[in-house]
Design an enzyme around this catalytic site. Structure first.
Site, PDB file in Angstrom:
ATOM      1  N   ASP A  69       0.807  -1.219   0.000  1.00 50.36           N
ATOM      2  CA  ASP A  69       0.000   0.000   0.000  1.00 50.36           C
ATOM      3  C   ASP A  69       0.838   1.267   0.000  1.00 50.36           C
ATOM      4  OD1 ASP A  69      -2.591  -1.124  -0.220  1.00 50.36           O
ATOM      5  OD2 ASP A  69      -2.491  -1.776   1.846  1.00 50.36           O
ATOM      6  N   TYR A 102     -10.342   0.354   1.339  1.00 53.45           N
ATOM      7  CA  TYR A 102      -9.911   0.156   2.718  1.00 53.45           C
ATOM      8  C   TYR A 102      -9.322   1.421   3.318  1.00 53.45           C
ATOM      9  CZ  TYR A 102      -8.984  -3.191   6.397  1.00 53.45           C
ATOM     10  OH  TYR A 102      -9.030  -3.899   7.574  1.00 53.45           O
TER      11      TYR A 102
END
Lengths: 671, 671
Positions: free
Chosen positions: A317, A401
């Protein structure tokens, strides 16, 4: 103030970002188009910054530090990916290289949006969608995922498209939770040419292979929007944090985009970049040096479903997206209570222009309950202090998310790094009549949330009373039963072991193994122990994928709870500098393999933690926060509880009130 | 309200306590003197209470429940220890037995104070102290410790006295921290006759055996009192919690001393007794049954120094002292912020009279940061809710040490049990010139804090949608690499295992083993999984003492993270009913050894957690809180995130403010 400002560590300004892209552009023939991926501060060599800090401390003339930028860019619509170092001081390019074909730039929003647009209007994709017989007015949403790696035709940069649908009964609502309607069609696009490579069909049944798509059957929606709930709670009354005399912290600017923060004997400098988001520099407590630099270095989110194409599903990420790039614009009164100071950040856009990340960090204080207490049972005198914390928070949105990340300082000399995992589970379709899956949990009709791991790597560059530090660990060791030394079989002792070589090391629950960063040259004046900070990290199951897998090769940090290296400039990112479709070999595992001597050297510790996320239905449509805290606590660094001078908690100060919640006095008559 | 009041579970009233002692006294010849150790509610058989609850739910006539008391007492100044069951309904004794010679009552304050008085005035003790050549005006303090067990002349009940001194330069200060001046003389007294048995000399050097005492040499004090600090911090500004519309909870009385609490879909009944302190009964969420009873069952604090007499040092803080007996009187504005509701408790004194424990429990709400958040990156619309928690807190003082214990409820259907360990390390003398000890840390000149474990046992009597439950655990299992089922070596799956027999079970970090309490007869309507609550417990190193040691025999819970038994009445205390100088064989290990079938039965789970306390100098003179949280979270119990109906966090509701901490606007000009 212990932490004198270091302008050289201040993030690039908007003007500097523009200057960088102009300098790069000027080096190419006119008319050349670019797609910029990174324009960030290239931090000066540590040696230079340390010389600056030391000169500051000693009141000597401070060395001038050249201001550099790190730039990564494509020649637009080509696979020609470059990395450059630009001197802003000299206004020239110091280094500019084309990177190998299998090194790729990260994802970015405009590119993902373009791919989504092309995907959804592509006739082959439309034909594949037609087979699903979606209801009239269906609104399909596409999310361009990092392709991952499996060694099969994956040298060119690609996007795996996962497709979803808005609630067909509410398809004009742009905030409809499309993750409740995952579709089994998954096109793959070339990231450079933007051409369709193929259309994968997702496995949705009990077979390992996909067996084709079935016509869509109506299913309910599962929205998180408040206006879509049947009802909202009405019985939660306001709770407000009032700080009538203002905040207890002081913030000063360093350059245009950096700050120094002072609070309760703490002082440090902040930075922010596209990759790591918030960075702390030169952290001191009461004038004593603790950490040179702290930041989240990387995270890997490998999924456990082995079926194609999910076997490639693994997000890095930070490296693939960026903690700064994806930072939320935090809102007053929504993301924190009390008195809030916001910091603004800036990143580059694809055209090399500055792009704001306003309110990307919030700073506030919070009460943390009792800090310490003792009641003398002989006199009944209680001395109790409340704990106060300083929180520097940033929130990332990675498509579905959210990660709420915070450095939390307290009055007992502790730094906690807190992660709150929330947001929406990434979902995949499952046959409507199937409820059992070995690889995940059905969280909604037709929706499977696969098992996955969240493995974070926090990079800690310590400077415990100086830069020559060592990593040691304590273990609680059983003493063997022995008539002379342990006749009753209950004795145990603590054994300290020095970690002498760079490498990967693990926690061991069986003996409470605890790592400490020590300065062996500085002894505690009372007990003569080497001053140290210990690392309290909740143990997580390490990367499950096997050592030959790409998940393992790529997530160079995720196989050990602790990695330790000897410091070298530019070794910031535990999973390597370029993680998108990476093949490994460029992260912390590789650096640690040098087997450098790290005893009383300038070392760097990477702390791995996280969670193995076995989804519950309660994690959908948005999951309640799952909280993980890593703590750095003094261990024989001070001569006593450093919070012993916190004034006692008093009613005059806190002004609490008796609740009027009970009919009559609850337990009257009092005895 | 889901939790209808159950008066039968309301704690004994003051009047009932007096009645009990009167009934006992009347059964003996006039003039007999008593020393009461326990007068507590004898909870009715569960079968009866469950019948009451069910009748309530079904609107049927409720069975009448006999009100019973459990009484334990000595005939004063004798070793004759009795246990009785008194019927308050019938005003008669139902059972009254003399217990075996090696079963002992707990410690109590008046008895400890009497022993201390006798000890310090005893000529032999004074002679031993004289050898220390303490400074003029020295004020010695004695603490009467549980003697522990080693099988050597330890059948009679004894006290081990640890002696300390107030700061000799401030010896009139009753709150002086005497733990900074431990003395090497340790008399042993018979608890019944109050006679001196012997005087142990404490080992203070490198030898295993004590080698005699050395004359006292001046050392500095180490006080925690605010007025004794060189300075207190002046830079911490007030932070107040304001709840302008009142608290969000409702509390109603049940009997004189019980309450029902309703908050955010939660409802439960509270109790309080001398042994366990706060107890929760009949916990429901949104009208659905979760837990029949929850309480801290026991804790063991074994020390690791194998040298005599420390080899016996192991406190069972509930069984030897009592969480209710030692509960602090909590003060408004000191122990919590905001709107506080206090509950009062009552215990018995040595004469069988009621003794108040006012403000022994506080109830308040707290903000817990973001509860869940999602930002749609396409629209930038963020939906964010703040988490609110309801806290029921009690604080124990066990001589030197404090435990802050709290049940914490949140809006996502979770219950957290939080322990904050604080207070003063128990200390022992060490030679002034010695800084290294295998068994502890020098925390002050001449002061050693030995290694020790804090092992808690939380008793959870579940009623997940009914009483027939099962315990299962999930494990994340690597899939073997296989061309057909895991060709890329990255797959993993979750395996659920049913625990079929009562016994002790452990966590396993290597596969994220997670225990769940399930009701296999009730399926989630969406995903057909058995409804369950999972137990998230931070893994602790289990009891280090070897299996033949008395520490191990006595701490019947401390060798496994999880114990599970089939329910039987009266099996409340994991370390046995009488822990003082116990020899084991009467706690949860013994009950679990029945190897009962526990699948879809009425089972009880004991959850063990805690910390291995390797003291730091920073833990002295009072340690900063060390926080441990055990969580019970729904796992496929609801059909979605149960907090999805929490209204979004808004500035209007929270009224936060921008901090004015920065000169100018920090990161202006905004982009």
């Amino acid at each position: 103030m212990a932490t004198a400002p270091i302008p050289a560590l201040s993030p690039l300004t908007s003007a500097e970002i523009s200057t960088c892209s102009s300098i790069i552009e000027a080096a190419f023939p006119p008319g050349t188009k670019f797609h910029f991926k990174f324009i960030m501060l290239q931090e000066p060599p540590k040696e230079t910054v340390v010389a600056f800090i030391n000169a500051n401390k000693e009141g000597k003339p401070r060395p001038s530090i050249e201001r550099l930028a790190f730039v990564a860019y494509y020649i637009k619509d080509t696979p020609l990916f470059h990395e450059a170092i630009v001197s802003l001081s000299q206004r020239k390019i110091l280094k500019n290289v084309r990177l190998p074909d299998d090194v790729h730039g990260c994802l970015d929003g405009p590119e993902q949006e373009e791919i989504e647009r092309i995907c959804l209007s592509h006739p082959d994709v439309q034909a594949a969608l037609a087979e699903l017989q979606l209801p009239p007015g269906a609104f399909v949403v596409g999310e361009a995922w990092m392709y991952g790696s499996d060694g099969i035709n994956d040298t060119t940069r690609q996007y795996q498209m996962y497709l979803y649908m808005r609630d067909p009964d509410n398809s004009t609502e742009p905030d409809s939770n499309h993750y409740a309607f995952p579709l089994p069609v998954s096109p793959v696009f070339d990231a450079t040419t933007k051409k369709l490579i193929r259309i994968d069909t997702l496995p949705t049944g009990t077979e390992f292979e996909a067996t084709g798509v079935k016509p869509w059957k109506p299913k309910p929606a599962n929205e998180y929007l408040p206006e879509c709930q049947e009802s909202l709670r009405t019985d939660i009354k306001p709770l407000r944090v009032i700080q009538p005399e203002g905040a207890s912290f002081k913030i000063s600017k360093v350059g245009e985009r950096g700050t120094t923060v002072e609070w309760q004997k703490w002082s440090f400098q902040t930075g922010f970049n596209q990759r790591e988001g918030l960075i702390l520099y030169n952290v001191h407590y009461d004038g004593r040096s603790l950490f040179y630099r702290m930041s989240l270095s990387e995270m890997s989110v490998p999924y456990g479903d082995p079926r194609m194409p999910y076997h490639r599903k693994a997000a890095f990420d930070l490296g693939d997206a960026g903690a700064g790039a994806t930072a939320n614009n935090l809102q007053l009164g929504c993301d924190c209570l009390g008195l809030i100071q916001y910091l603004d950040g800036v990143v580059c856009d694809a055209d090399g222009k500055p792009e704001a990340r306003n309110n990307c960090v919030c700073i506030h204080e919070q009460d943390s309950g009792i800090g310490w207490k003792h009641t003398n049972f002989r006199t009944n005198r209680a001395v109790v202090t409340r704990g106060r914390e300083l929180v520097l928070q940033t929130i990332l949105t990675l498509a579905n998310y959210e990660y709420i990340l915070a450095f939390v300082f307290n009055q007992a000399g502790e730094i906690h790094y807190e992660v709150r995992a929330t947001g929406i589970l990434n979902t995949q379709p499952i046959d409507d009549d199937l409820f059992e899956s070995a690889f995940g949990t059905v969280v909604h009709p037709g929706v499977l949330a696969a098992v996955h791991q969240h493995l974070f790597s926090l990079r800690v560059d310590p400077a415990i009373e100086g830069h020559a530090n060592r990593l040691v660990y304590d273990e609680a060791c059983t003493l063997p039963r022995d008539p002379a030394t342990n006749p009753h079989g209950m004795g145990y002792m603590v054994k300290e072991t020095v970690v002498d070589k760079s490498g990967g090391y693990d926690l061991d629950l069986a003996n409470s193994r605890t790592y400490k960063i020590q300065n062996a040259a500085v002894k505690n004046p009372i007990n003569k122990k080497s001053v140290a900070y210990k690392i309290q990290v909740p143990p997580v199951q390490l990367l499950i994928a096997d050592p030959e897998s790409y998940h393992h090769k790529r997530a160079e940090f995720a196989d050990h709870h602790i990695y330790v290296t000897k410091y070298q400039d530019d070794e910031l990112y535990a999973g390597g500098k370029y993680t998108n479709q990476s093949r490994g070999g460029t992260g912390v595992r590789s650096w640690a393999a040098r087997k450098d001597n790290i005893v009383d050297e300038d070392l760097v510790v990477f702390v791995q933690f996280g969670l193995n996320h076995i989804p519950r239905i309660e994690d959908f449509p948005v999951m309640p926060v799952e909280i993980i805290r890593v703590a750095f606590k003094p261990a024989n660094f001070f001569t006593k509880n450093p919070a012993i001078d916190v004034p006692p908690s008093t009613q005059n100060f806190n002004q609490s009130r008796l609740a009027q919640s009970l009919e009559g006095d609850c337990c009257a008559p009092r005895l």
